[in-house]
Design a protein around this motif. Structure first.
Motif, PDB file in Angstrom:
ATOM      1  N   THR A  24     -17.093   1.885  13.748  1.00  0.00           N
ATOM      2  CA  THR A  24     -16.449   1.338  14.949  1.00  0.00           C
ATOM      3  C   THR A  24     -16.243  -0.160  14.771  1.00  0.00           C
ATOM      4  OG1 THR A  24     -17.553   2.985  16.330  1.00  0.00           O
ATOM      5  CG2 THR A  24     -16.623   1.072  17.448  1.00  0.00           C
ATOM      6  N   TYR A  25     -15.070  -0.646  15.173  1.00  0.00           N
ATOM      7  CA  TYR A  25     -14.740  -2.076  15.103  1.00  0.00           C
ATOM      8  C   TYR A  25     -14.091  -2.494  16.423  1.00  0.00           C
ATOM      9  CZ  TYR A  25     -15.400  -1.109  10.164  1.00  0.00           C
ATOM     10  OH  TYR A  25     -15.936  -0.714   8.961  1.00  0.00           O
ATOM     11  N   ASP A  26     -14.126  -3.787  16.686  1.00  0.00           N
ATOM     12  CA  ASP A  26     -13.435  -4.266  17.885  1.00  0.00           C
ATOM     13  C   ASP A  26     -11.938  -4.002  17.758  1.00  0.00           C
ATOM     14  OD1 ASP A  26     -15.806  -5.062  18.936  1.00  0.00           O
ATOM     15  OD2 ASP A  26     -15.475  -7.219  18.682  1.00  0.00           O
ATOM     16  N   ARG A  27     -11.378  -4.411  16.628  1.00  0.00           N
ATOM     17  CA  ARG A  27      -9.939  -4.235  16.405  1.00  0.00           C
ATOM     18  C   ARG A  27      -9.689  -3.761  14.985  1.00  0.00           C
ATOM     19  NH1 ARG A  27     -10.409  -8.103  20.179  1.00  0.00           N
ATOM     20  NH2 ARG A  27      -8.999  -7.920  21.965  1.00  0.00           N
ATOM     21  N   VAL A  28      -8.535  -3.124  14.808  1.00  0.00           N
ATOM     22  CA  VAL A  28      -8.180  -2.572  13.498  1.00  0.00           C
ATOM     23  C   VAL A  28      -6.733  -2.921  13.180  1.00  0.00           C
ATOM     24  CG1 VAL A  28      -7.702  -0.409  12.274  1.00  0.00           C
ATOM     25  CG2 VAL A  28      -9.846  -0.676  13.508  1.00  0.00           C
ATOM     26  N   TYR A  29      -6.501  -3.354  11.933  1.00  0.00           N
ATOM     27  CA  TYR A  29      -5.150  -3.549  11.415  1.00  0.00           C
ATOM     28  C   TYR A  29      -4.884  -2.409  10.426  1.00  0.00           C
ATOM     29  CZ  TYR A  29      -5.097  -8.379  13.219  1.00  0.00           C
ATOM     30  OH  TYR A  29      -5.121  -9.487  14.033  1.00  0.00           O
ATOM     31  N   VAL A  30      -3.755  -1.717  10.575  1.00  0.00           N
ATOM     32  CA  VAL A  30      -3.453  -0.544   9.763  1.00  0.00           C
ATOM     33  C   VAL A  30      -2.161  -0.777   8.984  1.00  0.00           C
ATOM     34  CG1 VAL A  30      -3.025   1.933   9.762  1.00  0.00           C
ATOM     35  CG2 VAL A  30      -4.542   0.941  11.488  1.00  0.00           C
ATOM     36  N   LEU A  31      -2.208  -0.533   7.672  1.00  0.00           N
ATOM     37  CA  LEU A  31      -1.016  -0.584   6.824  1.00  0.00           C
ATOM     38  C   LEU A  31      -0.646   0.856   6.479  1.00  0.00           C
ATOM     39  CD1 LEU A  31       1.039  -2.290   5.263  1.00  0.00           C
ATOM     40  CD2 LEU A  31      -0.547  -2.332   3.342  1.00  0.00           C
ATOM     41  N   ALA A  32       0.548   1.285   6.915  1.00  0.00           N
ATOM     42  CA  ALA A  32       0.949   2.687   6.765  1.00  0.00           C
ATOM     43  C   ALA A  32       2.326   2.807   6.123  1.00  0.00           C
ATOM     44  CB  ALA A  32       0.938   3.384   8.133  1.00  0.00           C
ATOM     45  N   PRO A  33       2.438   2.665   4.792  1.00  0.00           N
ATOM     46  CA  PRO A  33       3.737   2.865   4.126  1.00  0.00           C
ATOM     47  C   PRO A  33       4.190   4.315   4.274  1.00  0.00           C
ATOM     48  CG  PRO A  33       2.112   1.843   2.659  1.00  0.00           C
ATOM     49  CD  PRO A  33       1.373   2.351   3.835  1.00  0.00           C
ATOM     50  N   VAL A  34       5.395   4.511   4.775  1.00  0.00           N
ATOM     51  CA  VAL A  34       5.871   5.859   5.081  1.00  0.00           C
ATOM     52  C   VAL A  34       5.856   6.754   3.847  1.00  0.00           C
ATOM     53  CG1 VAL A  34       7.837   7.208   5.924  1.00  0.00           C
ATOM     54  CG2 VAL A  34       7.276   5.024   6.991  1.00  0.00           C
ATOM     55  N   ALA A  35       6.147   6.174   2.674  1.00  0.00           N
ATOM     56  CA  ALA A  35       6.251   6.986   1.463  1.00  0.00           C
ATOM     57  C   ALA A  35       4.900   7.473   0.945  1.00  0.00           C
ATOM     58  CB  ALA A  35       6.950   6.193   0.360  1.00  0.00           C
ATOM     59  N   SER A  36       3.806   6.934   1.458  1.00  0.00           N
ATOM     60  CA  SER A  36       2.490   7.336   0.965  1.00  0.00           C
ATOM     61  C   SER A  36       2.229   8.808   1.281  1.00  0.00           C
ATOM     62  CB  SER A  36       1.390   6.480   1.606  1.00  0.00           C
ATOM     63  OG  SER A  36       0.115   7.041   1.334  1.00  0.00           O
ATOM     64  N   PRO A  37       1.762   9.586   0.295  1.00  0.00           N
ATOM     65  CA  PRO A  37       1.446  10.995   0.560  1.00  0.00           C
ATOM     66  C   PRO A  37       0.283  11.164   1.523  1.00  0.00           C
ATOM     67  CG  PRO A  37       0.707  10.359  -1.632  1.00  0.00           C
ATOM     68  CD  PRO A  37       1.516   9.214  -1.114  1.00  0.00           C
ATOM     69  N   LEU A  38      -0.470  10.077   1.782  1.00  0.00           N
ATOM     70  CA  LEU A  38      -1.619  10.159   2.679  1.00  0.00           C
ATOM     71  C   LEU A  38      -1.274   9.780   4.121  1.00  0.00           C
ATOM     72  CD1 LEU A  38      -4.438   8.743   0.382  1.00  0.00           C
ATOM     73  CD2 LEU A  38      -3.918  11.117   0.917  1.00  0.00           C
ATOM     74  N   VAL A  39      -0.004   9.500   4.396  1.00  0.00           N
ATOM     75  CA  VAL A  39       0.405   9.274   5.774  1.00  0.00           C
ATOM     76  C   VAL A  39       0.526  10.639   6.449  1.00  0.00           C
ATOM     77  CG1 VAL A  39       2.316   8.573   7.255  1.00  0.00           C
ATOM     78  CG2 VAL A  39       1.548   7.055   5.457  1.00  0.00           C
ATOM     79  N   ASN A  40      -0.398  10.932   7.333  1.00  0.00           N
ATOM     80  CA  ASN A  40      -0.359  12.193   8.085  1.00  0.00           C
ATOM     81  C   ASN A  40      -1.054  12.004   9.421  1.00  0.00           C
ATOM     82  OD1 ASN A  40      -3.255  12.769   7.770  1.00  0.00           O
ATOM     83  ND2 ASN A  40      -2.773  13.264   5.643  1.00  0.00           N
ATOM     84  N   GLY A  41      -0.948  13.003  10.273  1.00  0.00           N
ATOM     85  CA  GLY A  41      -1.475  12.902  11.625  1.00  0.00           C
ATOM     86  C   GLY A  41      -2.963  12.657  11.682  1.00  0.00           C
ATOM     87  N   GLN A  42      -3.746  13.344  10.846  1.00  0.00           N
ATOM     88  CA  GLN A  42      -5.199  13.173  10.869  1.00  0.00           C
ATOM     89  C   GLN A  42      -5.600  11.757  10.474  1.00  0.00           C
ATOM     90  OE1 GLN A  42      -6.961  16.239   8.419  1.00  0.00           O
ATOM     91  NE2 GLN A  42      -6.938  17.745  10.066  1.00  0.00           N
ATOM     92  N   ASN A  43      -4.975  11.219   9.421  1.00  0.00           N
ATOM     93  CA  ASN A  43      -5.334   9.862   8.990  1.00  0.00           C
ATOM     94  C   ASN A  43      -4.926   8.813  10.020  1.00  0.00           C
ATOM     95  OD1 ASN A  43      -6.641  10.495   6.588  1.00  0.00           O
ATOM     96  ND2 ASN A  43      -4.756  10.459   5.393  1.00  0.00           N
ATOM     97  N   PHE A  44      -3.763   8.998  10.645  1.00  0.00           N
ATOM     98  CA  PHE A  44      -3.329   8.067  11.684  1.00  0.00           C
ATOM     99  C   PHE A  44      -4.306   8.092  12.861  1.00  0.00           C
ATOM    100  CE2 PHE A  44      -1.037   7.480  15.732  1.00  0.00           C
ATOM    101  CZ  PHE A  44      -0.594   6.171  15.566  1.00  0.00           C
TER     102      PHE A  44
END
Length: 977
Positions: A816-836
């Motif tokens: 758990t963190y106060d805030r989170v910065y997320v880098l999500a390149p669309v082409a990444s095979p790991l971009v999916n609903g569960q990871n988001f």
């Protein structure tokens, strides 16, 4: 390689591009032809005529006009280009050295790939309001072989222009083509091409070197420097992809288009003159390659049946290591890639058909996971693995002791401040008479608070232990609940030694358990009587290995309490963002984040994220975590943050360059085959490998792969003293082998680092983070976040660390963190609903996200949930294999197993008591020690005899097993999707 793309532009321009040439003048050696089952039906033979191609691209076929009728006319998509490219060394030998045999071999290999691809041709129709995909196996294509790249390097490749049409049978009307299955099978088609080509080259006397993980090869002896020099186009693409953190075929396609130069018009004769001049420095080595091939001579190269059998089995085992259900094409591609030049598709296919005929490989008929499962397959072994979960659930019913009584629970409930749902869950955990129970809770539902309350209410003598798949998650739960913690791997390694019915194992992040891990944990609970409480969330990042055991056990009848309210998010916007992401409304979820930045490529996005993070004050930085999806983007972000912090003076300017070990990512199947090891890899073992003379925790560098006198492949290793060891990977347990790549990182005082391998000697857990306070050569003084402890570490000896500014979503789960910065390149095979969902639920107050295109990100998240597959779900057996129905069918068998587990626990209690008495007794002298040794020997012999009896019983086919197998076979037979 095979690169499919959708054709764009007018039919006339497309026809001209392929028939006339675009960036050099086509020569007589470059052929074109019609092909596919529809070609003969339409009377198309020989060279491709531009006018005919134009008409067919327009959708005009006989008296039909294909396409969708719109207000402004008929809209017909012309088709697709499935381009197949030869390896660069083959292009050099075939084109620059004018070896026409290789061009012919290329064309034959293309035939093999196209034959397979055509099998997956489909059309789409509506049936009772539903869209049905029907396989036709009939295509029409125009085929063009070309000899140069856009940068005018030798580049043997064939464009397969697949026309947008198919039909069910000869003479039937044409329909538009549905290509989703063909796209899904492109990897298999490409591998079929490479294996066929490599085998032809071996028949011509050439030797090859291949990568068994990627299935790529080159001709042995062709200088790597020449391959690089003749790959200007590939180098442009690779450099752009590396610079911008792009990985995977789809991402590289972006680099392909962004690096395209202007067209240059030349003739083939001029190209040959250019190539001849560039070959001059490499002529001696190329002559040697040709001489060696001529000496070997052209001859048939028989395929060894044992190699084909190993390739087929490896394809099945390697694929099922990650997923319970796989497309048959993945099994084919993986099996062929492991034996390039040794096994062809026609050698592999009969073996896979035989596996199916013997019902070792089963056809699925239902949807499972989120991938396109063209001809989905699971193995009988995987089915039995999942059915074993059912048996364990049935055996756990009524087999547990309560953790706390109602009178002890009431005062805890009064002061705990729990919500009504949490109170119900606590009662479920404490009072259940089942040995295995579960709490399914949304991210941040306060599960650790429940465990703390359970500990306070537990009966005296009950021992609670926090478990998790990762050491950081186990420590997180243990610290918050104030109980001991250990990893699942540690529990499994111990075999549950010392556990009894007084133990309560509380396994957090149960959704990360694969089928095999889950089954071994359940078996330890069964044999020791320890209560097992599973905590998890079906929507967060799942297992890396095969299966979704937590979800599956719930479907099979696991008693589960549910927590639907998150207590982590503390702003209305974050609560809405999380709720909508959980519901699959990703556009709505993104709309409630603090900030969404789009535009630019991965490199620019990373720079923007770093600029935003470095504007924060030091205290805010410490409570704001940066989450990425894979190591490629993690390295980019880490590098950019270091540069900024060094300019600020937070990190010292003087760097020390140190060696680090990063995981090589080999699977258990790969670890046991010598061909997957290569020079530069570093091995560490969890246990002594006595037969090979390899010590636990020693470092061994791979020198080469050699063969012994019997032709078996061995890995030649060098230890830290330079001594050489020949090691056969098949003799070691894969779980005891850690394989790393040796890389280098700059380090300075002030740097943040993350530990990458649990190290008992240093009391360090995997993914622990800390700050380097001092660096003297290779000696680092690190202040770790956990416990604020300071430790001196010899980074020359312990090199499993990396920069720790950005963290992957997988390792951040449970934190758990106060805030989170997320880098999500669309082409990444790991971009999916569960990871988001997992990423944004780490934050209490807010999330900022960076991506190239918001609309494309939403589409990707909607398309790819990240959910794993299940064999029972794919076979449609979830209801039939529910624990209640299983128990009813196997009443007598379960009764015998219950008696067996009670007896085993009684014996273990006796052994534990004997150990305690031994520890308390004074020295009994020689006679006493001999008596004790005799008793110990008797107990060992007794256990050995019992194990032998149990093995005989297990090997004997049971009527219930035979009935189950028949049922699986009957239900799965003939269900090809």
């Amino acid at each position: 390689m095979m690169h499919p793309r959708r054709l764009k532009g007018s039919p006339g321009n497309i026809a001209r591009y392929y028939t006339v040439g675009d960036y050099y003048t086509k020569g007589d050696a470059e052929t074109s032809s019609w092909g596919g089952a529809l070609a003969g039906e339409l009377g198309l033979h020989g060279e491709v005529d531009s006018a005919q191609l134009n008409a067919l691209l327009s959708g005009a076929v006989d008296d039909q006009q294909l396409g969708r009728r719109r207000a402004d006319g008929i809209d017909h998509h012309p088709g697709w280009d499935f381009a197949i490219s030869a390896p660069k060394s083959v292009s050099i030998m075939a084109l620059a050295l004018r070896d026409e045999r290789m061009v012919a071999a290329h064309e034959k290999a293309v035939d093999a790939a196209l034959s397979y691809l055509e099998e997956h041709a489909q059309l789409r129709r509506r049936e009772e309001g539903k869209i049905v995909h029907e396989t036709t196996g009939r295509l029409l294509w125009a085929r063009f072989t070309e000899h140069a790249s856009r940068e005018l390097d030798p580049h043997l490749h064939t464009h397969i222009v697949i026309l947008n049409m198919t039909n069910r049978d000869p003479g039937n009307p044409m329909a538009s083509l549905e290509t989703r299955a063909m796209y899904a099978e492109q990897m298999a088609s490409g591998q079929i091409y490479r294996n066929a080509l490599a085998h032809h080259l071996r028949e011509y006397g050439f030797e090859i070197d291949f990568d068994p993980r990627r299935g790529l090869f080159e001709i042995r002896g062709v200088p790597k420097a020449l391959i690089k020099e003749m790959s200007q186009r590939a180098e442009q693409i690779n450099a752009h992809a590396a610079e911008h953190g792009l990985s995977g075929q789809a991402a590289r396609r972006q680099s392909f288009y962004e690096t395209r130069g202007p067209k240059v018009k030349v003739g083939l004769d001029e190209l040959h003159d250019r190539w001849d001049a560039r070959l001059i420095p490499y002529e001696p080595k190329l002559v040697a390659v040709l001489a060696q091939a001529m000496e070997a001579g052209e001859r048939p190269v028989p395929v060894e049946p044992a190699d084909a059998a190993r390739a087929a089995l490896f394809g099945i085992r390697q694929s099922e290591g990650r997923e319970a259900v796989n497309p048959l094409g993945r099994v084919i591609a993986v099996g062929l890639a492991s034996h390039v030049g040794e096994v062809r598709f026609e050698d592999l296919r009969p073996l896979l058909i035989d596996h199916e005929s013997r019902r070792k490989l089963l056809a699925t008929r239902g949807e499972t996971g989120d991938a396109i499962l063209t001809r989905g397959r699971t193995s009988r072994r995987t089915v039995r693995l999942e059915q074993a979960l059912t048996q364990h659930l049935a055996l756990s019913l009524g087999d547990g002791r309560e953790v706390a009584s109602a009178d002890r629970l009431l005062p805890v409930l009064e002061r705990a401040g729990l919500s009504p749902a949490q109170e119900q869950a606590l009662v479920h955990m404490a009072l259940s008479g089942d040995r295995i129970t579960a709490v399914r809770g949304v991210a941040g539902a306060g599960k650790s608070m429940l465990v703390r309350s359970l500990k306070d209410a537990a009966h005296p003598g009950m021992v609670l232990t926090a478990l998790a798949p990762t050491s950081s998650a186990a420590a997180e739960l243990g610290d918050r609940a104030e109980i001991a913690s250990r990893t699942v791997a540690s529990l499994l390694a111990s075999g549950g030694h010392g556990l009894s019915s007084k133990d309560v194992l509380i396994l957090d992040e149960a959704g990360q358990l694969g089928n095999r891990q889950a089954l071994r944990v359940l078996e330890i609970s069964r044999m020791t009587g320890a209560r097992l409480i599973l905590l998890g969330d079906n929507r967060q990042t799942g297992a890396i290995e095969q299966g979704k055991a937590f979800w599956l056990m719930q479907k099979l009848g696991l008693a589960t309490a549910e927590l639907v309210e998150s207590r982590r998010q503390e702003t209305r916007a974050m609560k809405l963002a999380v709720t909508q992401a959980r519901a699959g409304d990703y556009a709505g979820s993104l709309g409630h984040l603090d900030k969404v930045v789009s535009g630019g490529d991965a490199e620019e996005l990373a720079k923007g994220l770093v600029r935003e993070w470095t504007r924060l004050k030091p205290q805010s930085r410490a409570t704001t975590n940066i989450l990425v999806l894979e190591n490629a983007t993690r390295l980019i972000v880490n590098s950019q943050i270091r540069e900024t912090l060094q300019r600020e003076g937070v990190v010292a300017a003087e760097d020390t360059r140190l060696g680090v070990l990063t995981p090589a990512g080999l699977s258990d199947q790969e670890k046991q085959m010598a061909r997957f090891y290569s020079g530069g890899q570093v091995l560490k073992f969890n246990r002594d490998q006595v037969g090979a003379g390899l010590a636990r925790d020693g470092e061994y560098r791979v020198v080469s792969v050699v063969r012994d006198a019997k032709g078996r492949q061995l890995v030649r290793l060098a230890d830290e003293q330079g001594r050489i060891h020949n090691w056969d990977p098949r003799t070691s347990n894969a779980a005891q082998v850690n394989v790393f790549l040796s890389e280098h990182r700059n380090l300075a005082a002030g740097d943040r680092i993350q530990w990458r391998l649990a190290t008992k000697e240093l009391d360090l857990k995997n993914a622990e983070r800390g700050t380097v306070e001092r660096l003297d050569g290779i000696m680092a003084t690190v202040r770790w976040d956990r416990g604020d402890r300071v430790q001196q570490i010899d980074l020359g000896r312990h090199s499993t660390w990396d920069h720790g500014y950005a963290e992957t979503v997988y390792s951040a789960q449970s934190k758990t963190y106060d805030r989170v910065y997320v880098l999500a390149p669309v082409a990444s095979p790991l971009v999916n609903g569960q990871n988001f969902y997992t990423a944004i639920t780490r934050a209490r107050y807010g999330v900022k996200l960076w991506t190239e295109d918001t609309r494309k990100l939403v589409a990707k998240l909607e398309e790819r949930s990240g959910e794993k597959t299940s064999a029972l779900e794919g076979l449609g057996r979830l209801e039939r294999d529910h624990s209640r129905r299983f128990a009813a069918r196997n009443e007598a068998r379960l009764k015998g197993l219950r008696l067996e587990q009670v007896e085993e626990r009684r014996k273990e209690e006796g052994r534990a008591l004997a150990r305690k008495l031994d520890q308390r007794e004074p020295d009994r002298g020689i006679a006493g020690r001999l008596a004790g040794n005799a008793r110990s020997l008797f107990e060992t012999l007794d256990r050995h005899l019992q194990a032998l009896a149990a093995n005989r019983q297990a090997r004997a086919p049971k009527a219930e097993d035979r009935a189950t197998d028949r049922n699986i076979e009957e239900r799965s037979h003939g269900h090809d999707r």
